[in-house]
Design a protein around this motif. Structure first.
Motif, short mmCIF file in Angstrom:
data_model
loop_
_atom_site.label_atom_id
_atom_site.label_comp_id
_atom_site.label_asym_id
_atom_site.label_seq_id
_atom_site.Cartn_x
_atom_site.Cartn_y
_atom_site.Cartn_z
N SER A 1 0.76 -1.51 0.11
CA SER A 1 0.05 -0.01 0.11
C SER A 1 0.83 1.24 0.02
O SER A 1 0.56 2.21 -0.62
N LEU A 2 1.77 1.21 0.87
CA LEU A 2 2.72 2.53 0.70
C LEU A 2 3.68 2.50 -0.51
O LEU A 2 3.96 3.64 -0.90
N ILE A 3 3.87 1.43 -1.01
CA ILE A 3 4.66 1.37 -2.41
C ILE A 3 3.85 2.07 -3.52
O ILE A 3 4.01 2.94 -4.07
N ALA A 4 2.68 1.64 -3.40
CA ALA A 4 1.57 2.27 -4.49
C ALA A 4 1.24 3.73 -4.25
O ALA A 4 1.20 4.37 -5.02
N TYR A 5 1.36 4.23 -3.04
CA TYR A 5 1.24 5.48 -2.52
C TYR A 5 2.34 6.48 -3.06
O TYR A 5 2.22 7.35 -3.66
N TYR A 6 3.48 5.68 -3.00
CA TYR A 6 4.74 6.36 -3.45
C TYR A 6 4.50 6.67 -5.11
O TYR A 6 4.89 7.72 -5.48
N TYR A 7 4.15 5.64 -5.92
CA TYR A 7 4.13 5.69 -7.26
C TYR A 7 2.96 6.41 -7.54
O TYR A 7 2.74 6.60 -8.91
N SER A 8 1.82 6.55 -6.72
CA SER A 8 0.67 7.29 -7.11
C SER A 8 0.71 8.65 -7.91
O SER A 8 -0.12 9.12 -8.46
N ARG A 9 1.74 9.26 -7.76
CA ARG A 9 2.10 10.62 -8.48
C ARG A 9 2.17 10.48 -9.95
O ARG A 9 2.01 11.41 -10.74
N SER A 10 2.50 9.44 -10.51
CA SER A 10 2.57 9.20 -12.04
C SER A 10 1.17 8.91 -12.46
O SER A 10 0.86 9.21 -13.66
N ASP A 11 0.32 7.92 -11.83
CA ASP A 11 -1.24 7.65 -12.33
C ASP A 11 -1.78 7.46 -11.13
O ASP A 11 -2.01 6.60 -10.58
N ILE A 12 -2.52 8.64 -10.64
CA ILE A 12 -3.16 8.99 -9.29
C ILE A 12 -4.13 7.93 -9.23
O ILE A 12 -4.41 7.23 -7.99
N LEU A 13 -5.21 7.58 -10.33
CA LEU A 13 -6.38 6.82 -9.88
C LEU A 13 -5.99 5.52 -9.86
O LEU A 13 -6.25 4.70 -9.07
N LEU A 14 -5.05 4.95 -10.65
CA LEU A 14 -4.54 3.71 -10.71
C LEU A 14 -3.94 3.42 -9.53
O LEU A 14 -4.32 2.18 -8.82
N TRP A 15 -2.77 4.04 -9.06
CA TRP A 15 -2.19 3.66 -7.65
C TRP A 15 -2.98 4.11 -6.60
O TRP A 15 -2.61 3.27 -5.38
N SER A 16 -3.75 5.12 -6.71
CA SER A 16 -4.63 5.31 -5.31
C SER A 16 -5.64 4.07 -5.16
O SER A 16 -5.59 3.58 -3.96
N THR A 17 -6.14 3.54 -6.20
CA THR A 17 -7.06 2.51 -6.25
C THR A 17 -6.12 1.29 -5.74
O THR A 17 -6.73 0.67 -4.53
N ALA A 18 -5.19 0.94 -6.04
CA ALA A 18 -4.05 0.05 -5.67
C ALA A 18 -3.85 -0.04 -4.11
O ALA A 18 -3.76 -0.91 -3.38
N SER A 19 -3.47 1.33 -3.78
CA SER A 19 -2.88 1.43 -2.39
C SER A 19 -4.16 1.37 -1.56
O SER A 19 -4.02 0.57 -0.30
N THR A 20 -5.29 1.82 -1.60
CA THR A 20 -6.60 1.46 -0.92
C THR A 20 -6.92 0.30 -0.79
O THR A 20 -7.19 -0.17 0.46
N LEU A 21 -6.87 -0.64 -1.86
CA LEU A 21 -7.07 -1.92 -1.76
C LEU A 21 -6.34 -2.59 -1.08
O LEU A 21 -6.73 -3.49 -0.06
#
Length: 258
Positions: free
Chosen positions: A15-35
């Motif tokens: 989740s924290l890794i997805a949060y870090y990458y979320s700046r490149s594709d917010i919707l995709l990585w935000s969804t991944a981080s939240t799940l």
């Protein structure tokens, strides 16, 4: 148990890794981080809780009271709650619109600094919708807690229904006590004090600044947004265990009388 202990921290790290990458594709990585995050939360909840809930659902799965109360609360919690803020605003009732139109979409938040990570995975991504001029929002935290609370309320109502059916006239008065527990547990997280305070603040200008300063404080936000729903779940689960003991006790007394 060992698998849960191994998998849960991995999910948190992902989740924290997805949060870090979320700046490149917010919707995709935000969804991944939240799940990943809410899967982590689901795994750290004691397995005894799930076992108790599973047994309760299997026991009352044919009772309409379980599914009706579950559906009603979930509908309120996820869909209708947002509308009450609008209705309590000064003048909002007079300006009610009955035009019917539906609009919906997906929203997400720009990843904030790490200290606000918990709030981010609680709110983003979200499904927003408008029915006429009235807005509703389906966000991760409220949905997660809504499912838990709805199941607990449904099981409490089903047990109270069973308890009422097997109780004598004397024991029926005892049933009112756990019924109050359901009411207090389910109302704890609807934030009615906040709604009322907000309405008063906008109606009485002399105290507007004082009330809004309370409502906008970080401490109040944490208590209302996170702590109260968790307290509600604990109250309802405790009430459920007490009801279970009451059902067993009164059932035994009923068998002896027969």
């Amino acid at each position: 148990m060992i698998k849960r202990l191994i998998i849960s921290p991995i999910l948190l790290v992902l989740s924290l890794i997805a949060y870090y990458y979320s700046r490149s594709d917010i919707l995709l990585w935000s969804t991944a981080s939240t799940l990943f995050f809410w899967s982590f939360v689901a795994l750290i909840i004691p397995s005894s809780f799930y076992k108790y809930i599973k047994n309760g659902i299997m026991r009352y799965k044919k009772k309409r009271s379980l599914w009706i109360s579950l559906a009603l609360y979930m509908s309120y919690h996820v869909i209708l709650y947002s509308f009450f803020f609008y209705l309590l605003l000064p003048g909002s009732i007079r300006s009610l619109s009955f035009s019917f139109s539906v609009n919906a979409g997906i929203g997400y938040s720009v990843p904030p600094p790490l200290p606000y990570f918990l709030q981010w995975v609680s709110d983003s991504p979200a499904i927003w919708f408008f029915i006429g001029p009235y807005e509703g929002d389906v966000i991760p935290f409220s949905t997660f807690m809504g499912v838990i609370l709805a199941i607990l309320i449904g099981l409490n109502v089903a047990q109270i229904s069973e308890l009422w059916g097997i109780s004598s006239k004397v024991n029926k008065s005892i049933v009112m006590i756990p019924s109050l527990g359901v009411i207090s547990g389910s109302s704890c997280c609807v934030f009615l004090p906040s709604i009322v305070m907000y309405s008063i603040a906008l109606s009485i200008t002399s105290i507007t600044a004082t009330i809004l300063s309370i409502l906008s404080s970080f401490t109040y936000f944490v208590i209302v947004y996170y702590v109260l729903p968790i307290i509600s779940a604990i109250v309802l689960f405790h009430n459920l265990t007490l009801l279970d003991k009451l059902v067993i006790k009164i059932s035994r007394e009923h068998i002896k009388r027969v």
